[in-house]
Design a protein around this motif. Structure first.
Motif, PDB file in Angstrom:
ATOM      1  N   PRO A 171     -11.423  30.948 -17.033  1.00 30.69           N
ATOM      2  CA  PRO A 171     -10.225  30.872 -16.184  1.00 30.69           C
ATOM      3  C   PRO A 171      -9.863  29.464 -15.727  1.00 30.69           C
ATOM      4  O   PRO A 171      -8.676  29.150 -15.556  1.00 30.69           O
ATOM      5  CB  PRO A 171     -10.596  31.768 -14.992  1.00 30.69           C
ATOM      6  N   LEU A 172     -10.849  28.600 -15.530  1.00 30.07           N
ATOM      7  CA  LEU A 172     -10.559  27.238 -15.088  1.00 30.07           C
ATOM      8  C   LEU A 172      -9.667  26.492 -16.065  1.00 30.07           C
ATOM      9  O   LEU A 172      -8.861  25.634 -15.674  1.00 30.07           O
ATOM     10  CB  LEU A 172     -11.875  26.479 -14.888  1.00 30.07           C
ATOM     11  N   ARG A 173      -9.789  26.831 -17.341  1.00 27.23           N
ATOM     12  CA  ARG A 173      -9.060  26.094 -18.368  1.00 27.23           C
ATOM     13  C   ARG A 173      -7.546  26.243 -18.253  1.00 27.23           C
ATOM     14  O   ARG A 173      -6.798  25.406 -18.771  1.00 27.23           O
ATOM     15  CB  ARG A 173      -9.523  26.562 -19.752  1.00 27.23           C
ATOM     16  N   TRP A 174      -7.087  27.293 -17.589  1.00 27.47           N
ATOM     17  CA  TRP A 174      -5.635  27.513 -17.490  1.00 27.47           C
ATOM     18  C   TRP A 174      -4.934  26.487 -16.618  1.00 27.47           C
ATOM     19  O   TRP A 174      -3.712  26.354 -16.663  1.00 27.47           O
ATOM     20  CB  TRP A 174      -5.367  28.929 -16.981  1.00 27.47           C
ATOM     21  N   ALA A 175      -5.668  25.747 -15.819  1.00 29.83           N
ATOM     22  CA  ALA A 175      -5.059  24.712 -14.986  1.00 29.83           C
ATOM     23  C   ALA A 175      -4.794  23.429 -15.770  1.00 29.83           C
ATOM     24  O   ALA A 175      -4.097  22.539 -15.286  1.00 29.83           O
ATOM     25  CB  ALA A 175      -5.958  24.403 -13.788  1.00 29.83           C
ATOM     26  N   PHE A 176      -5.327  23.350 -16.997  1.00 25.24           N
ATOM     27  CA  PHE A 176      -5.257  22.120 -17.782  1.00 25.24           C
ATOM     28  C   PHE A 176      -4.394  22.317 -19.028  1.00 25.24           C
ATOM     29  O   PHE A 176      -4.303  23.424 -19.558  1.00 25.24           O
ATOM     30  CB  PHE A 176      -6.669  21.686 -18.191  1.00 25.24           C
ATOM     31  N   PRO A 177      -3.777  21.255 -19.533  1.00 23.39           N
ATOM     32  CA  PRO A 177      -2.974  21.370 -20.760  1.00 23.39           C
ATOM     33  C   PRO A 177      -3.842  21.817 -21.939  1.00 23.39           C
ATOM     34  O   PRO A 177      -5.048  21.544 -21.979  1.00 23.39           O
ATOM     35  CB  PRO A 177      -2.445  19.948 -20.988  1.00 23.39           C
ATOM     36  N   ASP A 178      -3.230  22.477 -22.890  1.00 25.58           N
ATOM     37  CA  ASP A 178      -3.949  22.956 -24.071  1.00 25.58           C
ATOM     38  C   ASP A 178      -4.081  21.803 -25.064  1.00 25.58           C
ATOM     39  O   ASP A 178      -3.480  21.806 -26.133  1.00 25.58           O
ATOM     40  CB  ASP A 178      -3.200  24.138 -24.688  1.00 25.58           C
ATOM     41  N   ASP A 179      -4.887  20.822 -24.703  1.00 18.97           N
ATOM     42  CA  ASP A 179      -5.021  19.580 -25.459  1.00 18.97           C
ATOM     43  C   ASP A 179      -6.496  19.215 -25.487  1.00 18.97           C
ATOM     44  O   ASP A 179      -7.116  19.033 -24.435  1.00 18.97           O
ATOM     45  CB  ASP A 179      -4.194  18.483 -24.773  1.00 18.97           C
ATOM     46  N   PRO A 180      -7.100  19.083 -26.679  1.00 18.63           N
ATOM     47  CA  PRO A 180      -8.539  18.834 -26.768  1.00 18.63           C
ATOM     48  C   PRO A 180      -8.945  17.385 -26.520  1.00 18.63           C
ATOM     49  O   PRO A 180     -10.134  17.071 -26.527  1.00 18.63           O
ATOM     50  CB  PRO A 180      -8.867  19.245 -28.202  1.00 18.63           C
ATOM     51  N   THR A 181      -7.967  16.505 -26.300  1.00 18.52           N
ATOM     52  CA  THR A 181      -8.269  15.085 -26.097  1.00 18.52           C
ATOM     53  C   THR A 181      -8.393  14.782 -24.607  1.00 18.52           C
ATOM     54  O   THR A 181      -8.313  15.661 -23.757  1.00 18.52           O
ATOM     55  CB  THR A 181      -7.167  14.206 -26.707  1.00 18.52           C
ATOM     56  N   GLU A 182      -8.551  13.490 -24.293  1.00 21.86           N
ATOM     57  CA  GLU A 182      -8.652  13.089 -22.892  1.00 21.86           C
ATOM     58  C   GLU A 182      -7.386  13.427 -22.101  1.00 21.86           C
ATOM     59  O   GLU A 182      -7.428  13.536 -20.871  1.00 21.86           O
ATOM     60  CB  GLU A 182      -8.954  11.581 -22.794  1.00 21.86           C
ATOM     61  N   HIS A 183      -6.261  13.615 -22.795  1.00 25.21           N
ATOM     62  CA  HIS A 183      -5.023  13.987 -22.101  1.00 25.21           C
ATOM     63  C   HIS A 183      -5.106  15.397 -21.521  1.00 25.21           C
ATOM     64  O   HIS A 183      -4.301  15.761 -20.665  1.00 25.21           O
ATOM     65  CB  HIS A 183      -3.831  13.887 -23.056  1.00 25.21           C
ATOM     66  N   GLY A 184      -6.065  16.175 -21.992  1.00 26.80           N
ATOM     67  CA  GLY A 184      -6.229  17.525 -21.484  1.00 26.80           C
ATOM     68  C   GLY A 184      -7.205  17.629 -20.331  1.00 26.80           C
ATOM     69  O   GLY A 184      -7.619  18.733 -19.968  1.00 26.80           O
TER      70      GLY A 184
END
Length: 267
Positions: A171-184
């Protein structure tokens, strides 16, 4: 490929439309999905999430030898195929005929046959207390607005003491952009914003819907179904896993959890 979408983002859609979208989307997406992720998933392997946590190591279902095990939201039934080889009597269901067709192809390729049943995880066509364990690895729950029904069905078909284990996007991941790089690595949305991610056509038709639930939501759903929560497993990203899968990858995996596995049982 699925129909072209003209909107992709977070918005509320009618539950019926969002819950029904998965079948057609996965029917169309199945061949491409297996072409992209099949090597990581294996033809007869049991992976709980993109970190690569395997049931062979985690033993979250317990002893499966000689046990009746049901997989819901099975996709192409790679996990069930592994279970058969491990000595279980496994059966796999999925709402998508396209994914099950890929499963039949893998059955023939591997020589390991798994009974495949097309079924909605919210209305399983099995008698009460039919299975010793029920599980799903990223299946069904993320794509339904009414996940409580999935938990209740799992509880219904379980024998007393049987385990219901499910993995979902952490669930924590939903607060972050769906980007596997440092931009995420920078939060851009509220963790408490429960609007689903949807893709729709210009006339509003829902092609894809994925639903966010907080950790507390998942716990309450499990308890409401009469199940007991035994553990929440948060796999760490292994140093030797260079795989990138959507927003998952080694850069973000070093800082943020990608998967949550909820281990429960029917009392």
């Amino acid at each position: 490929m699925p129909d072209h979408f003209t909107f992709a983002g977070y918005r509320d859609v009618p539950d019926e439309a969002g819950g029904a979208a998965a079948r057609a989307w996965w029917d169309a997406e199945a061949p491409e999905y297996l072409a992209e992720h099949g090597a990581f998933l294996g033809d007869a392997d049991f992976v709980w999430g993109p970190e690569g946590l395997r049931e062979e190591d985690a033993h979250l279902l317990g002893d499966v030898v000689g046990r009746d095990v049901l997989e819901v939201g099975a996709g192409s039934a790679q996990c069930s195929r592994w279970l058969v080889a491990a000595g279980a009597r496994a059966l796999a269901t999925d709402v998508s005929h396209g994914m099950l067709a890929q499963g039949d192809r893998l059955d023939r390729a591997t020589g390991v046959r798994v009974p495949l049943v097309q079924a909605d995880a919210r209305a399983l066509p099995f008698a009460d207390a039919s299975f010793d364990a029920v599980f799903t690895a990223f299946g069904a729950i993320p794509f339904l607005p009414d996940a409580t029904r999935v938990h209740r069905e799992a509880a219904r078909v379980l024998r007393p003491g049987g385990r219901w284990v499910f993995s979902v996007t952490h669930p924590l991941r939903w607060a972050f952009p769906d980007d596997p790089t440092e931009h995420g690595l920078t939060a851009t949305r509220s963790y408490f914003d429960r609007r689903p991610y949807v893709e729709t056509t210009d006339d509003g038709r829902v092609l894809y819907a994925e639903y966010h639930r907080t950790v507390g939501d998942h716990v309450r759903d499990v308890v409401a179904a009469g199940l007991v929560l035994d553990d929440v497993v948060e796999p760490e990203w292994p140093a030797d896993n260079a795989n990138v899968w959507g927003g998952w990858g080694p850069v973000r995996g070093a800082y943020l959890p990608g998967t949550a596995v909820f281990v429960t049982h029917r009392p």
